[in-house]
Motif scaffolding. Sequence first.
Motif, PDB file in Angstrom:
ATOM      1  N   ILE A  24      -0.375   7.747   4.920  1.00  0.00           N
ATOM      2  CA  ILE A  24      -0.899   6.066   4.718  1.00  0.00           C
ATOM      3  C   ILE A  24      -0.427   5.261   5.557  1.00  0.00           C
ATOM      4  O   ILE A  24       1.000   5.425   6.359  1.00  0.00           O
ATOM      5  CB  ILE A  24       0.359   5.625   3.047  1.00  0.00           C
ATOM      6  N   TYR A  44      -7.073   8.168   1.256  1.00  0.00           N
ATOM      7  CA  TYR A  44      -5.596   8.405   1.834  1.00  0.00           C
ATOM      8  C   TYR A  44      -5.748  10.079   2.392  1.00  0.00           C
ATOM      9  O   TYR A  44      -4.990  10.941   2.718  1.00  0.00           O
ATOM     10  CB  TYR A  44      -4.754   8.903  -0.033  1.00  0.00           C
ATOM     11  N   VAL A  47      -4.068  -2.254  -1.867  1.00  0.00           N
ATOM     12  CA  VAL A  47      -3.950  -0.821  -1.153  1.00  0.00           C
ATOM     13  C   VAL A  47      -4.446  -1.511   0.564  1.00  0.00           C
ATOM     14  O   VAL A  47      -5.959  -1.739   0.179  1.00  0.00           O
ATOM     15  CB  VAL A  47      -5.289   0.315  -1.509  1.00  0.00           C
ATOM     16  N   SER A  55       1.070  -1.886   0.553  1.00  0.00           N
ATOM     17  CA  SER A  55       0.089   0.195  -0.451  1.00  0.00           C
ATOM     18  C   SER A  55       0.391   1.257  -0.733  1.00  0.00           C
ATOM     19  O   SER A  55       0.743   2.077  -0.651  1.00  0.00           O
ATOM     20  CB  SER A  55      -0.806  -0.288   1.449  1.00  0.00           C
ATOM     21  N   ALA A  66       1.324   4.429  -2.419  1.00  0.00           N
ATOM     22  CA  ALA A  66       1.006   5.835  -2.339  1.00  0.00           C
ATOM     23  C   ALA A  66       2.042   6.524  -2.893  1.00  0.00           C
ATOM     24  O   ALA A  66       2.134   7.767  -3.086  1.00  0.00           O
ATOM     25  CB  ALA A  66       1.001   5.649  -0.989  1.00  0.00           C
ATOM     26  N   LEU A 118      -1.924  12.657   1.208  1.00  0.00           N
ATOM     27  CA  LEU A 118      -1.877  10.960   1.422  1.00  0.00           C
ATOM     28  C   LEU A 118      -1.562  10.728   2.156  1.00  0.00           C
ATOM     29  O   LEU A 118       0.050  11.516   2.841  1.00  0.00           O
ATOM     30  CB  LEU A 118      -0.576  10.431  -0.230  1.00  0.00           C
ATOM     31  N   LEU A 148       3.340  13.428   0.778  1.00  0.00           N
ATOM     32  CA  LEU A 148       2.758  11.972   1.440  1.00  0.00           C
ATOM     33  C   LEU A 148       3.423  12.447   2.788  1.00  0.00           C
ATOM     34  O   LEU A 148       4.032  12.909   3.650  1.00  0.00           O
ATOM     35  CB  LEU A 148       3.845  11.328   0.491  1.00  0.00           C
TER      36      LEU A 148
END
Length: 537
Positions: free
Chosen positions: A386, A501, A525, A199, A203, A384, A214
């Motif tokens: 994650i 996300y 994901v 995942s 991302a 994003l 991110l």
Amino acid sequence: MVARVVTVAFDGVEARRVDVEVQLIGSAGQTTFTLVGLPDKAVAESRERVRGAFAGIGLALPPKRIIANLAPADLPKEGSHFDLPIALALMAAMGVIGPNDLDGWAALGELGLDGQIAAVGGTLPAAVAADAMGLGLICPEANGPEAAWAGGARILAPRSLIGLVNHFKGTQVLRPPEPGPAKAGAGGPDLREVKGQESAKRALEIAAAGGHNLLFIGPPGSGKSMMAQRLPGLLPPLTPQELLETSMVWSVAGLIERGGLTRDRPFRSPHHSASMAALTGGGLRAKPGEASLAHNGVLFLDELPEYSAQALDSLRQPLETGEIVVARANAHVRYPARFQLIAAMNPCRCGIGGAGRGHCGKAPRCQRDYQNRISGPLFDRIDLTIETPPVTAADMALPPPAEGTAEAAARVGAARTLQADRAERLGLPPFEGLNARASGETLDKIAAPDPAGRELLMRAGEAGALTARGWTRTLRLARTIADLEGCDVVLRRHIAEALIYRRNTVGAEAEYERQAGRITRPPGVREAPGIFRGVLS
């Protein structure tokens, strides 16, 4: 008689013209040396360095009153690079070199007491400015390869003051320097070395394709820093225009060695003890900070909550505008700062996180308090977020993944090519071609979702899960996901993955799930934190 030579003063990465004027007044008597024109301490000390350099090459100052004026007088002058132009103008006034020898030249450089000319920062923007003024540039030998990158500018790069005098007298010829080496990329670590975390890899690829910000959240040892360090390998090289912009910032900071430039995108990773001035620029001479040194590249902030709140919040404006203005009492210095923010953090202070897991007996309060060190507006600028769960023994026992940096970089390159072609069709500047920078009417044209996608986005907004900025960033992210698929239209599945996300509050999660039901996620994901967790069918 007044002798003149041109030099520059730096306003951010812009080199502004300064005329150095030297006049000798009076008859034989005591030597006095007066420097005017709003100099700082380093410039004021030029008098003693010039005096020592003259003694080093066998010259004595005339027994007269020497006045050196740096015009315009209301422009602050900072740095030691004024030594050489002051010395040249003084030698012209003394008759050591011809009165017309300095016509058509600008100069900068620091003098040693033995007459050697030492390297200074800012030579590349000075050479570009001199060429724009129709002048050549005299700079230190060590800076010659850097100045030669300016293209058509005439460059003289003497090692010492006496060598430059001999050149003007015709007893020695200084050859123009060659541009410094174009450094090849080091290659960097391969994404194939990261086991598990599919995942997070997904991302990372999306972030690279669209230039999105991110954030990795996970316990120590889950591979957050490993993946961030592999991002530069996914990014395309700098374009010629980006190379010039980036190199000018690095030149002002004095970080270009022997004129060597590289097309690799910058990757800056400051320690979490960095101050606000270290991140955004400032200090006595308002030097560029880490955010500007990461211009057209990546700024990686590991252990994100450990940075001071003031330092982190100072990044909020440049993340939106792409530039930093360092405000001072007597000037405003502007530096470019279009960077991609990649951050990593533990879920809580002890590093484990999660109620009832590991050694953390304070969850969820421990997590909430730790993550609240980061302001909501900064979180809202991260496209994003994650989770990187602990890597299991089963993951470590697996063979290396079939795909690595080369395969992911090919997909990223294809997506960026689509964005560049789209920007060309719309007549956008190249730096606005990335999806992460699309806004307004452009975003409406390129990222309008299909009816099902718009309905899903509306439900998320009605649940209070998206701010206006979050709505825009979700559309940008969905456009990038569609580009990775080679899809012209933003579909519901692209919106759904983009929503997964987004980081949101626990309170909005229940309301969203009540209204919209379960959202499905793309293959590979994992379930993400926030209100957009679910499974894609």
